[in-house]
Motif scaffolding. Structure first.
Motif, PDB file in Angstrom:
ATOM      1  N   ILE A 155       0.649  -1.254  -0.196  1.00 21.54           N
ATOM      2  CA  ILE A 155      -0.041  -0.051  -0.005  1.00 21.54           C
ATOM      3  C   ILE A 155       0.900   1.349  -0.096  1.00 21.54           C
ATOM      4  O   ILE A 155       0.527   2.037  -0.372  1.00 21.54           O
ATOM      5  CB  ILE A 155      -1.009   0.105   1.105  1.00 21.54           C
ATOM      6  N   PHE A 156       1.997   1.037   0.602  1.00 23.87           N
ATOM      7  CA  PHE A 156       2.923   2.330   0.363  1.00 23.87           C
ATOM      8  C   PHE A 156       3.334   2.550  -1.292  1.00 23.87           C
ATOM      9  O   PHE A 156       3.211   3.561  -1.567  1.00 23.87           O
ATOM     10  CB  PHE A 156       4.287   2.401   1.157  1.00 23.87           C
ATOM     11  N   GLY A 157       3.538   1.487  -1.865  1.00 26.59           N
ATOM     12  CA  GLY A 157       3.758   1.512  -3.301  1.00 26.59           C
ATOM     13  C   GLY A 157       2.666   2.025  -4.100  1.00 26.59           C
ATOM     14  O   GLY A 157       3.081   3.057  -4.905  1.00 26.59           O
ATOM     15  N   LYS A 158       1.600   1.391  -4.175  1.00 25.32           N
ATOM     16  CA  LYS A 158       0.495   1.881  -4.767  1.00 25.32           C
ATOM     17  C   LYS A 158      -0.224   3.147  -4.467  1.00 25.32           C
ATOM     18  O   LYS A 158      -1.189   3.842  -5.059  1.00 25.32           O
ATOM     19  CB  LYS A 158      -0.579   0.568  -4.694  1.00 25.32           C
ATOM     20  N   THR A 159      -0.131   3.755  -3.295  1.00 27.70           N
ATOM     21  CA  THR A 159      -0.807   4.684  -2.860  1.00 27.70           C
ATOM     22  C   THR A 159      -0.096   5.769  -1.894  1.00 27.70           C
ATOM     23  O   THR A 159       0.036   7.126  -2.164  1.00 27.70           O
ATOM     24  CB  THR A 159      -2.044   4.273  -1.682  1.00 27.70           C
ATOM     25  N   ALA A 160       0.520   5.307  -0.913  1.00 28.77           N
ATOM     26  CA  ALA A 160       1.075   6.357   0.160  1.00 28.77           C
ATOM     27  C   ALA A 160       2.473   6.985  -0.395  1.00 28.77           C
ATOM     28  O   ALA A 160       2.306   8.076  -0.247  1.00 28.77           O
ATOM     29  CB  ALA A 160       1.511   5.559   1.307  1.00 28.77           C
ATOM     30  N   SER A 161       2.731   6.391  -1.627  1.00 29.98           N
ATOM     31  CA  SER A 161       4.117   6.997  -2.113  1.00 29.98           C
ATOM     32  C   SER A 161       3.662   8.479  -2.935  1.00 29.98           C
ATOM     33  O   SER A 161       4.458   9.131  -2.824  1.00 29.98           O
ATOM     34  CB  SER A 161       4.616   5.969  -3.218  1.00 29.98           C
ATOM     35  N   LEU A 162       2.508   8.185  -3.485  1.00 32.43           N
ATOM     36  CA  LEU A 162       2.021   9.462  -3.988  1.00 32.43           C
ATOM     37  C   LEU A 162       1.581  10.606  -3.014  1.00 32.43           C
ATOM     38  O   LEU A 162       1.981  11.741  -3.374  1.00 32.43           O
ATOM     39  CB  LEU A 162       0.812   9.041  -5.029  1.00 32.43           C
ATOM     40  N   ILE A 190      -5.887   2.186   4.075  1.00 36.79           N
ATOM     41  CA  ILE A 190      -6.577   1.165   5.066  1.00 36.79           C
ATOM     42  C   ILE A 190      -7.874   1.355   5.157  1.00 36.79           C
ATOM     43  O   ILE A 190      -8.652   0.367   5.264  1.00 36.79           O
ATOM     44  CB  ILE A 190      -5.837   1.311   6.410  1.00 36.79           C
ATOM     45  N   VAL A 191      -8.488   2.508   5.446  1.00 35.04           N
ATOM     46  CA  VAL A 191      -9.840   3.071   5.326  1.00 35.04           C
ATOM     47  C   VAL A 191     -10.529   2.491   4.282  1.00 35.04           C
ATOM     48  O   VAL A 191     -11.681   1.877   4.097  1.00 35.04           O
ATOM     49  CB  VAL A 191     -10.083   4.399   5.559  1.00 35.04           C
ATOM     50  N   ASP A 192      -9.996   2.728   2.896  1.00 36.00           N
ATOM     51  CA  ASP A 192     -10.468   2.421   1.637  1.00 36.00           C
ATOM     52  C   ASP A 192     -10.692   0.685   1.653  1.00 36.00           C
ATOM     53  O   ASP A 192     -11.688   0.237   1.260  1.00 36.00           O
ATOM     54  CB  ASP A 192      -9.535   2.674   0.515  1.00 36.00           C
ATOM     55  N   ASP A 193      -9.779  -0.162   2.321  1.00 37.92           N
ATOM     56  CA  ASP A 193      -9.733  -1.429   2.257  1.00 37.92           C
ATOM     57  C   ASP A 193     -11.079  -1.983   3.146  1.00 37.92           C
ATOM     58  O   ASP A 193     -11.456  -2.993   2.844  1.00 37.92           O
ATOM     59  CB  ASP A 193      -8.474  -1.995   2.780  1.00 37.92           C
ATOM     60  N   VAL A 194     -11.088  -1.071   4.331  1.00 32.12           N
ATOM     61  CA  VAL A 194     -12.326  -1.466   5.314  1.00 32.12           C
ATOM     62  C   VAL A 194     -13.408  -1.319   4.680  1.00 32.12           C
ATOM     63  O   VAL A 194     -14.460  -2.147   4.506  1.00 32.12           O
ATOM     64  CB  VAL A 194     -12.086  -0.757   6.553  1.00 32.12           C
ATOM     65  N   LEU A 195     -13.622  -0.099   3.847  1.00 29.02           N
ATOM     66  CA  LEU A 195     -14.774  -0.062   3.248  1.00 29.02           C
ATOM     67  C   LEU A 195     -15.139  -0.871   2.100  1.00 29.02           C
ATOM     68  O   LEU A 195     -16.146  -1.204   1.741  1.00 29.02           O
ATOM     69  CB  LEU A 195     -14.692   1.332   2.590  1.00 29.02           C
ATOM     70  N   ASP A 196     -14.104  -1.488   1.530  1.00 29.58           N
ATOM     71  CA  ASP A 196     -14.293  -2.447   0.478  1.00 29.58           C
ATOM     72  C   ASP A 196     -15.189  -3.551   1.044  1.00 29.58           C
ATOM     73  O   ASP A 196     -15.789  -4.409   0.213  1.00 29.58           O
ATOM     74  CB  ASP A 196     -12.934  -3.006  -0.234  1.00 29.58           C
ATOM     75  N   PHE A 197     -14.848  -3.839   2.234  1.00 31.81           N
ATOM     76  CA  PHE A 197     -15.806  -4.890   3.041  1.00 31.81           C
ATOM     77  C   PHE A 197     -17.165  -4.642   3.499  1.00 31.81           C
ATOM     78  O   PHE A 197     -18.181  -5.034   3.506  1.00 31.81           O
ATOM     79  CB  PHE A 197     -14.719  -5.619   4.144  1.00 31.81           C
ATOM     80  N   GLY A 208      -8.635 -11.691  -5.451  1.00 32.57           N
ATOM     81  CA  GLY A 208      -7.368 -12.078  -4.838  1.00 32.57           C
ATOM     82  C   GLY A 208      -6.284 -11.414  -4.021  1.00 32.57           C
ATOM     83  O   GLY A 208      -5.078 -11.671  -3.986  1.00 32.57           O
ATOM     84  N   THR A 209      -6.603  -9.985  -3.879  1.00 36.26           N
ATOM     85  CA  THR A 209      -5.954  -9.133  -3.106  1.00 36.26           C
ATOM     86  C   THR A 209      -6.008  -9.229  -1.698  1.00 36.26           C
ATOM     87  O   THR A 209      -7.466  -8.970  -1.258  1.00 36.26           O
ATOM     88  CB  THR A 209      -6.225  -7.611  -3.638  1.00 36.26           C
ATOM     89  N   LEU A 210      -5.125  -9.497  -0.809  1.00 37.49           N
ATOM     90  CA  LEU A 210      -5.321  -9.440   0.602  1.00 37.49           C
ATOM     91  C   LEU A 210      -5.051  -8.048   1.088  1.00 37.49           C
ATOM     92  O   LEU A 210      -3.994  -7.500   0.716  1.00 37.49           O
ATOM     93  CB  LEU A 210      -4.051 -10.287   1.126  1.00 37.49           C
ATOM     94  N   THR A 211      -5.784  -7.429   1.909  1.00 39.40           N
ATOM     95  CA  THR A 211      -5.905  -6.373   2.374  1.00 39.40           C
ATOM     96  C   THR A 211      -5.687  -6.537   4.060  1.00 39.40           C
ATOM     97  O   THR A 211      -6.012  -7.542   4.483  1.00 39.40           O
ATOM     98  CB  THR A 211      -7.002  -5.316   2.167  1.00 39.40           C
ATOM     99  N   LEU A 212      -5.951  -5.173   4.792  1.00 38.19           N
ATOM    100  CA  LEU A 212      -5.752  -5.501   6.282  1.00 38.19           C
ATOM    101  C   LEU A 212      -6.888  -6.348   6.819  1.00 38.19           C
ATOM    102  O   LEU A 212      -6.688  -7.311   7.614  1.00 38.19           O
ATOM    103  CB  LEU A 212      -5.542  -4.224   7.018  1.00 38.19           C
ATOM    104  N   MET A 232      -9.581  -0.188  11.463  1.00 34.33           N
ATOM    105  CA  MET A 232      -9.828   1.243  11.779  1.00 34.33           C
ATOM    106  C   MET A 232      -8.851   1.772  12.771  1.00 34.33           C
ATOM    107  O   MET A 232      -8.160   2.968  12.694  1.00 34.33           O
ATOM    108  CB  MET A 232     -11.103   1.812  11.770  1.00 34.33           C
ATOM    109  N   LEU A 233      -8.645   1.158  13.831  1.00 31.72           N
ATOM    110  CA  LEU A 233      -7.505   1.698  14.880  1.00 31.72           C
ATOM    111  C   LEU A 233      -6.151   1.667  14.196  1.00 31.72           C
ATOM    112  O   LEU A 233      -5.410   2.569  14.617  1.00 31.72           O
ATOM    113  CB  LEU A 233      -7.787   0.725  16.048  1.00 31.72           C
TER     114      LEU A 233
END
Length: 206
Positions: free
Chosen positions: A49-56, A91-98, A116-120, A168-169
């Motif tokens: 997630i650093f590579g795909k999002t946080a780096s930008l 991380i919030v985006d990944d929670v919202l996906d669920f 097939g993507t594992l998120t938090l 979320m914590l």
């Protein structure tokens, strides 16, 4: 990219180019490890997630500071702010996906897991149920009916079993790190705006 090129600032242009490379690697890493439960460590997840999002986000902070001719301390503070904010955002985006809705997301709920993507949230679910869990079963079958049953079970476990709140914590911790990063900046309206953005990222409904 066009705006960056217009700056004529070679350091900012180089930073943006390096970030594009990092983002591409992050996306490729995610695709290469699709449906691989062995890539479900927190370290792997944070790297992705650093590579795909946080780096930008980090580049936005540092690049803006560089264009404003900020001192090194301020530039690094804004880079750190952006990185931590980007991690919290993803991380919030990944929670919202669920736990979000298809209408709010603009895409089907559980799309990452089906892809097939594992998120938090899915990593926490596998940690809670290491021997047998809906994520591993979903990844192991090609039967569409079984995949949908596994998805429904995973969504229920995450959204109604306390996993979403735990994830979320973690997002809150990254947000707090972002807020701490800009404490070195002079108190003013722009810093207040950055603080408000960080707070907003972690209050999106799920």
């Amino acid at each position: 990219a066009e705006f960056v090129a217009r700056t004529g600032n070679i350091d900012v242009i180089r930073l943006f180019a390096e970030t594009l490379m990092t983002m591409a690697k992050g996306e490729l890493d995610q695709d290469i490890n699709a449906y691989d439960t062995d890539s479900g460590s927190m370290r792997d997840y944070y790297r992705r997630i650093f590579g795909k999002t946080a780096s930008l986000f980090a580049t936005a902070g540092a690049g803006g500071a560089m264009m404003a001719s900020c001192e090194r301390e301020s530039t690094e503070a804004l880079r750190s702010y952006g990185r931590n904010l980007g991690m919290a955002f993803q991380i919030v985006d990944d929670v919202l996906d669920f736990c979000g809705t298809a209408e709010a997301l603009g895409k089907p709920v559980g799309g990452d897991l089906l892809g097939g993507t594992l998120t938090l949230p899915s990593i926490l679910l596998m940690e809670d149920e290491p021997k047998e869990n809906a994520v591993s079963r979903l990844f192991a079958t090609e039967d569409q009916g079984e995949r949908q049953r596994c998805l429904a079970e995973a969504l229920d476990r995450v959204c109604n079993g306390g996993i979403a709140e735990r994830a979320m914590l973690v997002a809150d911790q990254w947000r707090d790190d972002a807020l701490r990063a800009i404490e070195v900046l002079r108190p003013n309206e722009p810093r207040d705006a950055l603080s408000a953005i960080a707070e907003f990222v972690t209050i999106r409904d799920f």
